[in-house]
Design a protein around this motif. Structure first.
Motif, PDB file in Angstrom:
ATOM      1  N   ALA A  39       0.777  -1.214   0.019  1.00 58.94           N
ATOM      2  CA  ALA A  39      -0.080  -0.139  -0.002  1.00 58.94           C
ATOM      3  C   ALA A  39       1.002   1.331   0.229  1.00 58.94           C
ATOM      4  O   ALA A  39       0.292   2.418  -0.065  1.00 58.94           O
ATOM      5  N   GLY A  40       2.207   1.069   0.063  1.00 58.12           N
ATOM      6  CA  GLY A  40       3.289   2.183  -0.053  1.00 58.12           C
ATOM      7  C   GLY A  40       3.219   3.067   1.418  1.00 58.12           C
ATOM      8  O   GLY A  40       3.406   4.253   1.280  1.00 58.12           O
ATOM      9  N   LEU A  41       2.995   2.215   2.586  1.00 55.81           N
ATOM     10  CA  LEU A  41       3.071   2.794   3.618  1.00 55.81           C
ATOM     11  C   LEU A  41       4.539   2.902   4.128  1.00 55.81           C
ATOM     12  O   LEU A  41       5.221   1.565   4.125  1.00 55.81           O
ATOM     13  N   SER A  73       0.920  17.342  18.966  1.00 56.04           N
ATOM     14  CA  SER A  73       2.408  17.876  18.400  1.00 56.04           C
ATOM     15  C   SER A  73       2.289  18.038  17.210  1.00 56.04           C
ATOM     16  O   SER A  73       1.342  17.805  16.154  1.00 56.04           O
ATOM     17  N   GLN A  74       3.234  18.591  16.529  1.00 53.54           N
ATOM     18  CA  GLN A  74       3.504  18.802  15.124  1.00 53.54           C
ATOM     19  C   GLN A  74       4.744  17.921  14.475  1.00 53.54           C
ATOM     20  O   GLN A  74       5.011  18.235  13.205  1.00 53.54           O
ATOM     21  N   TYR A  75       4.904  16.878  15.153  1.00 54.66           N
ATOM     22  CA  TYR A  75       5.973  16.049  14.707  1.00 54.66           C
ATOM     23  C   TYR A  75       5.368  14.994  13.698  1.00 54.66           C
ATOM     24  O   TYR A  75       6.094  14.563  12.834  1.00 54.66           O
ATOM     25  N   PHE A  76       3.946  15.023  13.383  1.00 55.65           N
ATOM     26  CA  PHE A  76       3.495  13.942  12.265  1.00 55.65           C
ATOM     27  C   PHE A  76       2.907  14.519  11.213  1.00 55.65           C
ATOM     28  O   PHE A  76       2.219  15.409  11.246  1.00 55.65           O
ATOM     29  N   THR A  77       3.197  13.795  10.121  1.00 56.75           N
ATOM     30  CA  THR A  77       2.503  14.133   8.881  1.00 56.75           C
ATOM     31  C   THR A  77       0.977  14.081   9.001  1.00 56.75           C
ATOM     32  O   THR A  77       0.464  13.360   9.689  1.00 56.75           O
ATOM     33  N   ASP A  78       0.569  14.364   7.792  1.00 53.18           N
ATOM     34  CA  ASP A  78      -1.028  14.145   7.776  1.00 53.18           C
ATOM     35  C   ASP A  78      -1.278  12.789   7.516  1.00 53.18           C
ATOM     36  O   ASP A  78      -2.387  12.108   8.258  1.00 53.18           O
ATOM     37  N   GLN A  79      -0.472  11.970   7.080  1.00 50.31           N
ATOM     38  CA  GLN A  79      -0.754  10.607   6.729  1.00 50.31           C
ATOM     39  C   GLN A  79      -0.365   9.727   7.987  1.00 50.31           C
ATOM     40  O   GLN A  79      -1.349   8.976   8.266  1.00 50.31           O
ATOM     41  N   GLU A  80       0.586  10.294   8.481  1.00 47.37           N
ATOM     42  CA  GLU A  80       0.645   9.732   9.889  1.00 47.37           C
ATOM     43  C   GLU A  80      -0.463   9.788  10.900  1.00 47.37           C
ATOM     44  O   GLU A  80      -0.908   8.987  11.600  1.00 47.37           O
ATOM     45  N   ARG A  81      -1.049  11.181  11.012  1.00 45.64           N
ATOM     46  CA  ARG A  81      -2.089  11.557  11.886  1.00 45.64           C
ATOM     47  C   ARG A  81      -3.290  10.802  11.472  1.00 45.64           C
ATOM     48  O   ARG A  81      -4.060  10.249  12.333  1.00 45.64           O
ATOM     49  N   ALA A  82      -3.599  10.462  10.307  1.00 46.15           N
ATOM     50  CA  ALA A  82      -4.647   9.734  10.011  1.00 46.15           C
ATOM     51  C   ALA A  82      -4.569   8.363  10.082  1.00 46.15           C
ATOM     52  O   ALA A  82      -5.495   7.608  10.600  1.00 46.15           O
ATOM     53  N   ALA A  83      -3.356   7.760  10.147  1.00 46.43           N
ATOM     54  CA  ALA A  83      -2.924   6.163  10.470  1.00 46.43           C
ATOM     55  C   ALA A  83      -3.227   6.440  11.858  1.00 46.43           C
ATOM     56  O   ALA A  83      -4.046   5.136  12.253  1.00 46.43           O
ATOM     57  N   LEU A  84      -2.691   7.131  12.885  1.00 46.47           N
ATOM     58  CA  LEU A  84      -2.724   7.006  14.039  1.00 46.47           C
ATOM     59  C   LEU A  84      -4.398   6.775  14.612  1.00 46.47           C
ATOM     60  O   LEU A  84      -4.859   6.406  15.498  1.00 46.47           O
ATOM     61  N   ALA A  85      -4.842   8.193  14.066  1.00 44.49           N
ATOM     62  CA  ALA A  85      -6.328   8.246  14.222  1.00 44.49           C
ATOM     63  C   ALA A  85      -7.233   6.944  14.061  1.00 44.49           C
ATOM     64  O   ALA A  85      -8.021   6.618  14.824  1.00 44.49           O
ATOM     65  N   LEU A  86      -7.073   6.506  12.888  1.00 46.41           N
ATOM     66  CA  LEU A  86      -7.677   5.281  12.462  1.00 46.41           C
ATOM     67  C   LEU A  86      -7.323   4.038  13.320  1.00 46.41           C
ATOM     68  O   LEU A  86      -8.344   3.187  13.443  1.00 46.41           O
ATOM     69  N   ALA A  87      -6.159   4.162  13.784  1.00 44.18           N
ATOM     70  CA  ALA A  87      -5.658   2.899  14.611  1.00 44.18           C
ATOM     71  C   ALA A  87      -6.483   3.057  15.949  1.00 44.18           C
ATOM     72  O   ALA A  87      -6.799   1.873  16.755  1.00 44.18           O
ATOM     73  N   GLU A  88      -6.592   4.128  16.401  1.00 41.27           N
ATOM     74  CA  GLU A  88      -7.149   4.484  17.530  1.00 41.27           C
ATOM     75  C   GLU A  88      -8.905   4.114  17.476  1.00 41.27           C
ATOM     76  O   GLU A  88      -9.462   3.611  18.526  1.00 41.27           O
ATOM     77  N   LEU A  90      -5.016   9.173   3.167  1.00 50.83           N
ATOM     78  CA  LEU A  90      -4.628   7.997   3.049  1.00 50.83           C
ATOM     79  C   LEU A  90      -5.597   7.510   2.011  1.00 50.83           C
ATOM     80  O   LEU A  90      -6.741   7.763   1.869  1.00 50.83           O
ATOM     81  N   SER A  91      -5.028   6.602   0.918  1.00 52.14           N
ATOM     82  CA  SER A  91      -6.026   5.821   0.040  1.00 52.14           C
ATOM     83  C   SER A  91      -6.710   5.120   0.431  1.00 52.14           C
ATOM     84  O   SER A  91      -6.488   4.570   1.655  1.00 52.14           O
ATOM     85  N   ASP A  92      -7.870   4.368  -0.303  1.00 51.21           N
ATOM     86  CA  ASP A  92      -8.507   3.238   0.293  1.00 51.21           C
ATOM     87  C   ASP A  92      -7.727   2.044   0.412  1.00 51.21           C
ATOM     88  O   ASP A  92      -7.901   1.430   1.628  1.00 51.21           O
ATOM     89  N   GLU A  93      -6.693   1.773  -0.461  1.00 47.02           N
ATOM     90  CA  GLU A  93      -5.897   0.722  -0.261  1.00 47.02           C
ATOM     91  C   GLU A  93      -4.992   0.964   1.141  1.00 47.02           C
ATOM     92  O   GLU A  93      -4.907  -0.118   2.136  1.00 47.02           O
TER      93      GLU A  93
END
Length: 145
Positions: free
Chosen positions: A31-33, A81-96, A114-117
């Motif tokens: 998925a390119g992560l 924090s401002q340490y995380f990219t938009d993609q990382e923020r989306a992934a962390l929120a989704l994991a939560e 994040l793409s659907d994949e």
């Protein structure tokens, strides 16, 4: 209370979780992560589940993959924090959301980063990490200095 090592008690079931884990790791890569993003998801999931064994393991893995101690120090409050990219923020929120779907105060993950994949891959990663956390906690895996 008996301390039962689930993997030793039912090795075939444990092996199947290992097989699922391998498939999910391949899915995340396809998925390119980034591998560091995957470790952040594993760490955050383990924090939510209180799994010291997995926290120690994946923190070490993240450091080996080039993650910084500053980012690891604040992953428990990533949204502050401002340490995380938009993609990382989306992934962390989704994991939560996958880990604690009914918890109030959730963070919106669908920011278009994040793409659907990738949504599917992160979801599977959180699912398998939740399984590992429960196996490790229930089996009382030792965590000592």
């Amino acid at each position: 209370m008996a301390h039962i090592n689930l993997g030793k008690q039912h090795p075939a079931a444990y092996k199947n979780v290992l097989t699922l884990n391998k498939e999910v790791e391949e899915t995340v890569s396809q998925a390119g992560l980034d591998a560091k993003l995957a470790e952040l998801v594993k760490i955050r999931t383990s924090q939510l589940n209180g799994c010291a064994f997995c926290l120690r393991m994946h923190t070490r893995d993240a450091l080996e993959k080039g993650e910084t101690t500053d980012r690891l120090a604040v992953v428990a409050a990533w949204w502050e924090s401002q340490y995380f990219t938009d993609q990382e923020r989306a992934a962390l929120a989704l994991a939560e959301e996958v880990t604690r779907p009914m918890e109030p105060g959730r963070h919106e993950w669908d920011n278009g980063a994040l793409s659907d994949e990738q949504v599917s891959a992160v979801t599977w990663l959180a699912i398998v990490m939740n399984a590992w956390n429960r196996i490790a906690v229930r089996s009382h895996y030792p965590v000592a200095p």
